[in-house]
Design an enzyme around this catalytic site. Structure first.
Site, PDB file in Angstrom:
ATOM      1  CE  LYS A 159       2.124  -3.416   8.878  1.00  0.00           C
ATOM      2  NZ  LYS A 159       2.406  -2.672   8.143  1.00  0.00           N
ATOM      3  CE1 TYR A 163       3.342  -0.217  13.075  1.00  0.00           C
ATOM      4  CE2 TYR A 163       1.412   1.113  11.827  1.00  0.00           C
ATOM      5  CZ  TYR A 163       2.199   0.166  12.106  1.00  0.00           C
ATOM      6  OH  TYR A 163       2.117  -0.549  10.750  1.00  0.00           O
ATOM      7  CG  ASP A 180      -0.468  -0.143   2.418  1.00  0.00           C
ATOM      8  OD1 ASP A 180       0.834  -1.069   2.669  1.00  0.00           O
ATOM      9  OD2 ASP A 180      -0.544   0.540   3.201  1.00  0.00           O
TER      10      ASP A 180
END
Length: 268
Positions: free
Chosen positions: A178, A147, A27
């Site tokens: 992730k 994140y 991506d």
């Protein structure tokens, strides 16, 4: 887990069925620019699938350009978030697709990017919750690329923060997390133990370790796999890189993932 659309698709995301994953995100063409020439993109996907990757991650438009036969043995994850390197705030992710579009494309899962600590955290959390609800309606797994990242984050690899973001993902209805590897790396085991979801580690663009040393470190800490994009598509031989990672993730014997314990979150 009973047989449902989501359980079937989750099973497809791990080709050998061992609950471990190698995702190859492509991506980056939205955020940073092309990952391959127009003519070379299909060849790149061919190499990734031939190497044994469990899934590729692309945006909806790019998914339409992939010859269907290339996806016979490799799962498709459609990424729903975007921002570019040219934005005033590169941490501000917005939704550019929806679950229904991904289902029509034949996706096995969707992914959403959330930056905890960014100026637009509230909007990104709202988007994550909305997508999670849609995933339940359509029976499709959701991976959160989540994140600690933004002006209020001094250490994006802090184990305490990583445990927090993994649990945010779990609480909002995500299936796979992730995120980045903790620093020091051995403390990633604490993050894994605090998470009720499988964690795959972002391969990153730069590290002092080789890609395979990095992968082994993550797996030894109990992570369920890796998501490696840049260090695959910039490799002289993407197929070889993927094949070696696949062997490491699926064929090597690593300690079992620790059973999450409620007290771990407070102990970090």
């Amino acid at each position: 887990m009973p047989l449902t659309g989501k359980s079937v698709r989750l099973a497809r995301l791990s080709r050998p069925g061992d609950g471990r994953f190698l995702f190859v995100p492509l991506d980056h063409s939205v955020s940073d620019g092309p990952v391959a020439s127009a003519a070379g993109f299909a060849e790149l996907v061919t190499d990734i699938a031939a190497g044994g990757a469990d899934a590729i991650v692309v945006h909806k438009g790019r998914a339409r350009m992939i010859p269907p036969q290339l996806m016979a043995s490799c799962s498709l994850v459609v990424h729903l978030s975007a921002s570019t390197a040219h934005a005033p705030d590169t941490n501000a992710k917005v939704l550019v697709g929806d679950v229904e579009e991904a289902v029509r494309l034949g996706a096995d899962a969707v992914s959403v990017h959330v930056n905890i600590g960014s100026d637009t955290e509230a909007a990104q959390l709202t988007d994550l919750g909305t997508v999670a609800s849609a995933c339940e309606r359509f029976g499709i797994p959701l991976m959160a690329m989540i994140y600690p990242r933004g002006p209020r984050v001094s250490d994006p690899q802090d184990p305490t923060l990583l445990a927090h973001v993994a649990n945010i993902a779990a609480d909002l209805g995500v299936d796979i997390v992730k995120t980045v590897l903790a620093s020091p790396p051995e403390r990633m085991a604490e993050v894994v133990a605090a998470s009720p979801l499988p964690i795959v580690v972002a391969g990153g663009g730069s590290t002092d370790q080789s890609l395979f040393e990095f992968a082994a470190t993550a797996l030894e800490a109990g992570c369920s796999g890796l998501a490696v994009g840049r260090r695959v598509f910039t490799s002289p031989s993407p197929e070889k890189a993927v094949r070696e990672l696949t062997s490491l993730i699926h064929d090597q014997k690593f300690p079992p993932v620790p059973t999450p314990r409620p007290e771990m979150a407070g102990a970090l």
